[in-house]
Design an enzyme around this catalytic site. Structure first.
Site, PDB file in Angstrom:
ATOM      1  N   SER A 248      -6.737 -28.445 -34.731  1.00 32.60           N
ATOM      2  CA  SER A 248      -7.802 -27.443 -34.856  1.00 32.60           C
ATOM      3  C   SER A 248      -8.297 -27.039 -33.475  1.00 32.60           C
ATOM      4  O   SER A 248      -8.298 -27.855 -32.543  1.00 32.60           O
ATOM      5  CB  SER A 248      -8.987 -28.028 -35.628  1.00 32.60           C
ATOM      6  OG  SER A 248      -9.639 -29.015 -34.859  1.00 32.60           O
ATOM      7  N   ASP A 249      -8.711 -25.803 -33.324  1.00 33.08           N
ATOM      8  CA  ASP A 249      -9.497 -25.461 -32.150  1.00 33.08           C
ATOM      9  C   ASP A 249     -10.746 -26.338 -32.215  1.00 33.08           C
ATOM     10  O   ASP A 249     -11.113 -26.854 -33.277  1.00 33.08           O
ATOM     11  CB  ASP A 249      -9.853 -23.963 -32.119  1.00 33.08           C
ATOM     12  CG  ASP A 249     -10.190 -23.499 -30.703  1.00 33.08           C
ATOM     13  OD1 ASP A 249     -10.512 -24.344 -29.840  1.00 33.08           O
ATOM     14  OD2 ASP A 249     -10.130 -22.269 -30.450  1.00 33.08           O
ATOM     15  N   TRP A 250     -11.390 -26.500 -31.094  1.00 31.31           N
ATOM     16  CA  TRP A 250     -12.484 -27.483 -30.999  1.00 31.31           C
ATOM     17  C   TRP A 250     -13.671 -27.065 -31.881  1.00 31.31           C
ATOM     18  O   TRP A 250     -14.385 -26.124 -31.575  1.00 31.31           O
ATOM     19  CB  TRP A 250     -12.868 -27.631 -29.533  1.00 31.31           C
ATOM     20  CG  TRP A 250     -12.073 -28.696 -28.808  1.00 31.31           C
ATOM     21  CD1 TRP A 250     -12.605 -29.675 -28.013  1.00 31.31           C
ATOM     22  CD2 TRP A 250     -10.668 -28.946 -28.796  1.00 31.31           C
ATOM     23  NE1 TRP A 250     -11.618 -30.506 -27.550  1.00 31.31           N
ATOM     24  CE2 TRP A 250     -10.426 -30.090 -28.008  1.00 31.31           C
ATOM     25  CE3 TRP A 250      -9.564 -28.337 -29.413  1.00 31.31           C
ATOM     26  CZ2 TRP A 250      -9.144 -30.625 -27.805  1.00 31.31           C
ATOM     27  CZ3 TRP A 250      -8.296 -28.867 -29.207  1.00 31.31           C
ATOM     28  CH2 TRP A 250      -8.086 -29.980 -28.420  1.00 31.31           C
TER      29      TRP A 250
END
Ligand SMILES: *[C@@H]1O[C@H](CO)[C@@H](O)[C@H](O)[C@H]1NC(C)=O
Ligand SMILES: *[C@@H]1O[C@H](CO)[C@@H](O)[C@H](O)[C@H]1NC(C)=O
Ligand SMILES: *[C@@H]1O[C@H](CO)[C@@H](O)[C@H](O)[C@H]1NC(C)=O
Ligand SMILES: *[C@@H]1O[C@H](CO)[C@@H](O)[C@H](O)[C@H]1NC(C)=O
Ligand SMILES: *[C@@H]1O[C@H](CO)[C@@H](O)[C@H](O)[C@H]1NC(C)=O
Ligand SMILES: *[C@@H]1O[C@H](CO)[C@@H](O)[C@H](O)[C@H]1NC(C)=O
Length: 728
Positions: A248-250
């Site tokens: 996932s993106d952060w």
């Protein structure tokens, strides 16, 4: 250049690895997975937390089986939040070189520095197409054209992974603007998805990319990190052969652990909740296993996806451990070993890329004392004008905003946000230009953007270098720079740069205008007769000054090409940024395949400077065109001759016109080459069109299909400078 001499360089690092096959890697990974406890597996599929990790993202080690905590770090233009690293040119300038050689070399050099710092996963390349020229993060990636972006993605991934570092292609999918990015919903039809936004990811998969990062936004109503159509076992990535892991993106996990894990999300980062989302796998995944909504088999698959690329690239043997600590980016604290991973070879390479990405837009060389290159041995009075010439402010941020470069004070070499890089060793233009003429000319400077002061400095000079810029970056909670929330508000030069350039030109008949920008800006002043040359230098990274000086004084003949069109009005691009909305907007990609030059071409709009455009100090002629069938593709051949007096590099480009009725834009980039030629020399150039290059995405059969009919081929120095054409 003075500062170059002061560098103390680490030992040259030359690694080359022999990757395992995916099959071999999965065999080992599966065996390891079978030996892991459930809690050990859980530690591998989520981060340990934003404020307790030494890298930007870290997993939990399983020491008894020799599995380290994986270190993942920004990127993509150099190791962020540490010292002793190179500030690389960002993606947009790699694209501007139109050179696979330099794109690949940049990837190798990036990989060496990530490896040298002990980073397992390079969080790059960014490959989101620039849908609108004002998109805040456009400069991180490779422009609006899917073919150019795909080639750049392929070369970057190949280069980075050749030294054993895992690359992470991002942001999947349709992450094109900063406003509302945490939840906007991109609505894209199937054909556009395949031919445009997914295409660079397809090329990254073909380069065996180790991971893909899903994005903050939604696609078709569902968050990308919980969108099985994108990341699931039968989603776009896996159907195209993707074998690595999805991270996932952060903070981009907006749904439950069950939703995300069952949709195909292999790893969550940074692990905890960070205001915009996150924190769903810990402890949510354990409960989901407990109530059976996620099976152990699914968890096993997630862990295998993470371990297989790690084994494949040989990271299980002799891979360095992290020697830095992002919690102390200044190098302080017990964990920072302050390892300098810079090398002279990499500094020379980023200088070469800075110069090779410089685009010469205008050169009115009515005689050798006007325009470019400037003869350093004869010029006597030189002015250097504009705030963009000076050392940038390096400390605009502290605490959570440290290292994001969210200000534009001084020269612009890269945008702001998590894709920014280290300015530790930057050499600003004023130093590099002054050094070339040191001792032979008097240098007058005006290093603010004050117009009266600029005119004073410009009057009576032999040559006036005037520099102006525009910047953009990533949206965060605090990154509003001069009123721009990530995406640019307009296409103007900042700080009245255009007015300053015109003021200089009103008193200096040999004005050389230099623009540093993250993307297209207004060049309404370009026809001014006293503006003898215009340079578009983009965002060149830390060797910005030396790279520019190499071009200005003729040490390097410019060969950079625009990776986008520069039109006078934003309307000419046919897309917009949604700034204002009542909650997260739905954004329909109704322009479909018609971005940038494809739109302009279809509307009969001639931009001021077209896609692929860039001048040289020499001239080139094209001849001997031939087209022949070759397997299920076509092979194109022609010669390019350097007909001028100096050595130079031509970038011939191939544009394809599909048969009528295929539903394609009039012309599409499908080939480019870097051809270096001595004065008087010529060379034969071959370009291959594969079956897929000749195909459209067929939504019914869900495959690439070649439409029947006559294709046109256009070869030339830009899309609007066609020199040869044919058909088949
Ligand atoms: C590894 O395990 C997965 C199930 O998690 C299986 O689908 C795959 O075929 C296995 N691969 C190898 C090479 O054993
Ligand atoms: C555990 O790993 C060893 C090799 O280290 C392997 O021989 C064994 O098959 C694995 N156990 C399982 C249950 O797969
Ligand atoms: C999104 O919806 C459109 C319209 O139904 C469809 O063509 C497209 O394939 C969908 N995209 C994805 C990734 O599911
Ligand atoms: C010019 O050269 C002198 C002598 O080498 C040096 O001391 C000085 O720093 C140089 N100045 C610039 C602006 O490069
Ligand atoms: C060009 O520069 C000269 C000074 O060298 C000035 O006299 C002239 O007015 C300028 N031309 C324009 C159009 O501004
Ligand atoms: C080029 O320079 C000549 C001579 O000064 C001038 O007459 C002409 O207008 C200039 N052309 C452009 C496009 O600036």
């Amino acid at each position: 250049m003075l500062s170059l001499l002061l560098l103390s360089c680490a030992v040259a690092q030359a690694y080359a690895i022999s990757p395992l096959s995916w099959e071999q890697a999965y065999t080992i990974a599966n065996t390891t997975v079978a030996n892991l406890t459930t809690s050990e597996k859980l530690g591998i599929v989520h981060g340990v937390g934003q404020f307790s990790s030494r890298c930007v993202g870290d997993t939990t080690a399983v020491e008894r089986l020799g599995l380290p905590s994986l270190c993942m770090n920004d990127g993509p233009a150099g190791v962020r939040l540490t010292n002793g690293v190179t500030g690389f040119p960002p993606g947009i300038n790699a694209a501007s070189t139109f050179s696979r050689r330099l794109m690949n070399a940049r990837g190798v050099a990036l990989g060496q520095e990530y490896r040298g710092k002990g980073v397992n996963v390079y969080l790059g390349p960014t490959m989101d197409l620039s849908r609108n020229p004002k998109g805040g993060r456009n400069w991180e990636s490779f422009g609006p054209d899917p073919y150019l972006s795909g080639e750049a993605a392929y070369e970057t991934v190949t280069g980075v992974q050749s030294v054993g570092v895992m690359a992470c292609a991002k942001h999947y999918l349709a992450n094109q603007q900063e406003h509302w990015r945490y939840g906007l919903d991109s609505i894209i039809d199937d054909r556009t998805t395949h031919e445009m936004y997914h295409y660079p990811f397809l090329r990254a998969i073909e380069a065996d990319v180790s991971s893909v990062m899903c994005a903050y936004n939604r696609v078709n109503g569902t968050s990308t990190c919980h969108n099985a159509d994108l990341i699931g076992a039968n989603g776009l990535l896996r159907n195209d052969g993707f074998k690595g892991f999805v991270v996932s993106d952060w903070g981009a996990t907006h749904d439950s652990a069950t939703d995300n894990a069952n949709a195909g999300l292999d790893m969550e980062q940074p692990g905890d909740w960070i205001l915009i989302g996150g924190g769903v796998y810990s402890p949510g995944l354990q409960s989901a296993l407990g109530d059976g909504s996620v099976t152990e088999e699914t968890l096993n698959g997630m862990v295998s996806h993470i371990l297989a690329p790690w084994y494949r690239l040989g990271q299980d043997s002799d891979y360095p451990s992290p020697n830095f600590d992002v919690q102390n980016p200044d190098g302080s604290g017990d964990l920072n070993e302050n390892v300098n991973v810079r090398t002279d070879a990499t500094t020379a390479l980023v200088r070469e890329i800075a110069a090779a990405s410089t685009v010469l837009l205008k050169n009115n060389r009515t005689d050798t004392s006007r325009g470019l290159p400037v003869d350093a041995s004869t010029v006597k009075k030189v002015a250097i004008i504009g705030q963009d010439a000076i050392m940038p402010r390096k400390d605009c941020g502290s605490g959570a905003t440290y290292g994001l470069n969210q200000c534009n004070e001084g020269t612009m070499s890269i945008g702001w946000g998590s894709g920014s890089n280290s300015l530790e060793f930057i050499v600003p233009p004023v130093d590099a230009i002054s050094e070339v003429v040191n001792g032979t000319a008097t240098v007058t400077t005006s290093l603010s953007n004050d117009i009266d002061d600029a005119k004073k400095a410009a009057a009576g000079q032999d040559v006036c270098f005037v520099l102006a810029n525009a910047m953009s970056g990533e949206l965060g909670f605090y990154f509003v720079v001069e009123g721009n929330m990530g995406d640019r508000n307009d296409l103007d030069l900042w700080y009245k740069g255009g007015s300053m350039i015109e003021a200089v030109a009103s008193v200096c008949s040999n004005t050389i205008a230099i623009v540093h920008s993250v993307g297209p800006v207004s060049f309404s002043w370009s026809e001014h007769p006293n503006i003898t040359a215009i340079i578009y230098a983009g965002a060149p990274g830390e060797q910005t000054g030396p790279g520019l000086a190499d071009v200005l004084f003729g040490a390097r003949n410019p060969s950079g090409r625009l990776p986008f069109s520069i039109a006078d009005n934003e309307d000419d691009y046919g897309t917009e940024i949604i700034y204002n909305s009542d909650g997260f907007p739905e954004i329909e990609y109704t322009e479909a395949l018609l971005l940038d030059y494809r739109y302009m071409d279809s509307q009969g709009i001639t931009p001021r400077y077209e896609f692929g455009y860039g001048l040289s100090y020499t001239t080139f002629e094209y001849a001997d065109f031939s087209v022949a069938a070759s397997g299920d593709g076509q092979s194109i051949s022609f010669t390019v001759a350097n007909t001028g007096d100096v050595a130079g590099t031509e970038i011939p480009q191939l544009y394809l016109g599909f048969p009528e009725g295929a539903g394609e834009p009039p012309r599409l980039l499908r080939g480019f080459e870097e051809v270096a030629l001595e004065a008087g020399a010529s060379s034969q150039v071959e370009m291959a069109l594969t079956a897929r290059d000749l195909s459209i995405w067929d939504t019914v059969s869900q495959s690439w299909v070649r439409p029947s009919g006559t294709y046109k081929v256009y070869v030339g120095a830009s899309i609007n400078d066609v020199r040869l054409e044919g058909s088949f």
